[in-house]
Design a protein around this motif. Structure first.
Motif: not given
Length: 739
Positions: A554-567
């Motif tokens: 997931i990338t925010t509007a300002d280009g930052k990456s969000l942590t996402v759930p991992q298997t």
């Protein structure tokens, strides 16, 4: 003479006008340091300049809510979702005509005054003082921007929106103070850019880019003069000047904007005349909001992604926090959905089950070893109309699914076999397996209190010809009910529950499976297809279970990456047990009940399932690199699939191998086209009867320690009544060759 209140003295409005006039003369307002505070203004009535200073000094500007784009694993767009349709663009990406038009009609002196247009304020206050109310405003573009910030911050809360837009001098005073701050910090160009991105243009469009796309199907940078003037005119009253609903009013307003542009020198009169003579030519694009617009039937997967976002703590501590981030939008969500697999699943369902049929089908495909959901769909499309639904048949209730999942029938039997193998039972295990028998008198449980057959419940096999004795290989291929009930009688229910826990198998409600024999042998409990696909993927992955996952990044509007759930992957059984189950389930598609589902060009395994009165039919199967679950039935569980037409084909009786099987086969064939075809790690499972005959042919005398003629045969002395022995041995569970 100015009007006085009945109690004597000037009204609050008149006092404000008088004070503002004095402030202007003294230069206080120009310095941005003084305005009065009166009760009528909505502030604490102190009668001095100090009240103005009680307003917080810094305007908190929330990020603008924007559309979120959901992508498949290859970067293709699945859908866009938003609480407000907005795409923020820099000023250089907005037509100069649009910039000039909005300034001309909303604040012609924008570049000449500060935060406050003193001439306009005095004019408005003088008129309002004469009327005793607020009949005319004098908001600058900066003040309007500040008001829109308050509206944006209010979100969808009607009370907060009302407060942000109420026609009181108190709101005006707050706007004035914050406008001073904004002018000092941002400058004119940035204020104009922010205003054009935040303001509402009607028809669900927020910001000029969304409005340009909505009305003209083009970018804001490409707007022509007459188009820009139309949009600038809409801002004052989006409903009144809506060109879609009242072209005449919209044209009048557009022409007023064009004339104003000529009056202030932005365009020549000739240019204004030409543009005014041009008819309004719209090229409308319908709003494409939400999972209902998803491509290739991925609406349910789209909604699942949303549910994951709103329920996983990685995106916020509370659901309220997560909802706020989701509604804020501006996200680019890359998912695990494989476009090839999704198209194959949709085409297979379309070919085999019609949208108008009495029953529906759901297909979910998962990648072993990663837990990635590569396809998810159903024959009843995502929507609100007839033969449409918003219930996702593939997932649990908490993720937008049905209330209870769907009974899985004999597709549960591999879990029983897994538990038995892990407890040390050999794959050559033989049970008498009569056609019909009562459930065991009692079966051991995790609690220590055995389940007791107080009702004298009886079960039988599908066909009267299914009479044992059977070994596990043949019992699995033919799906012999009595065999597996005798197996659970011997090992007990707890090992099966523990196996289900390790495989992520829960009820559709999300609760643990009930500890009763019918649920743990014949699959009478409702389970979601995603859970079944994930569990069977464990067999393909040689015993390691990986939790299903739908989001890659997931990338925010300002280009930052969000942590996402991992298997999360963990061993659920030994490799030998998994390989044995793979070998057993290959027999189901090679010569058993799932023959119609077998793949010709690659190794495949699976299990059929049909429930009481044929209300549900399943096929769950896999290859070494993909697992899939197919359910067919009625979501209401009211349709008995006998003498029924499905997908244009008549069926006297529906079997798991007859309808779900071919759906699975076609979906998997298309999903795996062009993909590697690795083999299973098969194990040799001797046929008990053949070994017996071979031993006889050799004519060797049998001595103590010799191999038994039917290796692994175990007939409990209390066969019909069942036993409480959980089989704590570990023979065959740790690798090696089965006896």
């Amino acid at each position: 003479m100015p009007k006085k209140r009945s109690g004597g003295g000037l009204t609050g409005t008149q006092q404000a006008a008088k004070f503002l006039g004095v402030s202007v003369l003294s230069g206080a307002v120009l310095a941005g340091i003084a305005l009065p505070a009166f009760g009528v203004l909505g502030l604490a009535a102190k009668g001095t300049v100090e009240g103005f200073d009680t307003i917080p000094a810094n305007l908190k500007t929330p990020p603008l809510s924007q559309r979120t784009t959901i992508l498949d694993s290859e970067g293709g767009q699945i859908a866009t979702v938003y609480s407000r349709d907005r795409t923020v663009v820099p000023l250089k990406e907005i037509s100069p005509s649009m910039q000039k038009a909005i300034v001309a009609i909303e604040d012609a002196r924008f570049y000449e005054h500060g935060a406050i247009d003193l001439k306009g304020v005095l004019r408005a206050l003088n008129k309002n003082a004469q009327t005793g109310g607020v009949s005319e405003g004098a908001s600058t573009l900066t003040q309007q921007y500040v008001k829109n910030v308050f509206v944006e911050e209010a979100g969808d809360d009607p009370d907060k929106v009302a407060q942000a837009t109420q026609q009181t001098l108190g709101r005006k005073v707050r706007e004035l103070k914050y406008a001073i701050q904004v002018e000092e910090e941002l400058g004119k160009k940035k204020i104009l850019e922010n205003y054009l991105n935040i303001t509402f243009f009607g028809q669900q469009a927020y910001g000029v880019e969304a409005a340009s796309q909505r009305y003209f199907s083009k970018h804001a940078k490409d707007l022509k003069l007459e188009e820009a003037a139309l949009l600038a005119g809409v801002v004052q009253s989006p409903s009144r000047f809506d060109p879609l609903n009242d072209s005449e009013e919209a044209t009048k307003r557009r022409n007023i904007v064009l004339q104003r542009m000529a009056d202030v020198g932005d365009i020549s009169q000739a240019e204004a005349n030409r543009a005014q003579a041009a008819p309004i030519e719209l090229k409308v694009s319908k709003p494409k909001n939400g999972c209902i617009t998803a491509v290739d039937g991925a609406g349910f997967f789209c909604d699942y992604v949303r549910q994951v976002f709103l329920t996983d703590p990685v995106f916020g501590k509370t659901r309220e926090d997560r909802v706020k981030v989701w509604d804020q939008g501006g996200l680019t969500i890359k998912t695990t959905l494989d476009p090839q697999a999704q198209k194959a699943a949709q085409q297979s369902m379309k070919n085999h089950v019609y949208q108008t049929d009495k029953v529906a089908t759901a297909v979910t495909l998962v990648q072993p070893g990663t837990g990635k959901i590569v396809a998810m769909g159903q024959s009843k499309p995502y929507g609100f109309g007839k033969n449409e639904t918003q219930i996702n048949y593939s997932v649990n209730k908490g993720m937008g699914g049905s209330n209870y999942g769907f009974p899985v029938g004999s597709t549960f039997k591999p879990f029983v076999a897994t538990a038995a193998l892990e407890q040390g039972k050999p794959p050559t295990q033989v049970y008498p397996s009569p056609y019909k028998m009562p459930y065991p008198q009692s079966v051991s449980s995790c609690s220590g209190k055995p389940w007791v057959n107080t009702d004298g419940a009886v079960l039988e096999n599908e066909n009267t010809s299914e009479v044992g004795p059977y070994a596990l290989k043949e019992a699995m291929a033919k799906s012999v009910n009595t065999y597996f009930v005798q197996m659970i009688s011997e090992i007990g229910m707890c090992p099966i529950l523990e196996t289900a826990d390790k495989l992520g198998v829960v009820q559709g409600s999300g609760k643990r499976l009930p500890e009763v024999p019918s649920a743990l042998t014949l699959g009478s409990t409702g389970i979601a297809p995603l859970n079944m696909a994930g569990a069977y993927a464990t067999f393909a992955n040689r015993g390691t279970y990986c939790t299903p996952t739908a989001i890659e990044s997931i990338t925010t509007a300002d280009g930052k990456s969000l942590t996402v759930p991992q298997t999360q992957c963990a061993r659920a059984m030994s490799e030998k047990t998994a390989d044995t189950i793979n070998t057993l389930l290959r027999g189901v598609v090679d010569s058993g009940t799932g023959r119609q589902a077998g793949l010709q060009s690659r190794d495949s395994a699976g299990k059929t399932g049909t429930t009481d009165e044929r209300r549900n039919a399943w096929f769950v199967g896999y290859t070494p690199n993909m697992s899939g679950a197919v359910w067919v039935g009625s979501a209401s569980q009211q349709v008995k699939m006998e003498n029924i037409t499905i997908g244009g084909q008549y069926h006297p009786k529906v079997f798991g191998g007859g309808v779900p099987g071919p759906i699975w086969k076609d979906a998997m064939t298309g999903a795996l086209a062009g993909q590697p075809a690795p083999p299973f790690n098969s194990v040799h499972i001797p046929d008990a009867q053949k070994d017996k005959d071979k031993e006889k042919d050799k004519g060797k005398p049998r001595k103590p320690g010799d191999v038994e003629p039917w290796p692994g045969i175990s007939i409990p002395p209390d066969l019909i009544g069942g036993g409480n022995n959980r089989g704590q041995g570990n023979g065959g569970a740790n690798g090696g060759t089965w006896p």
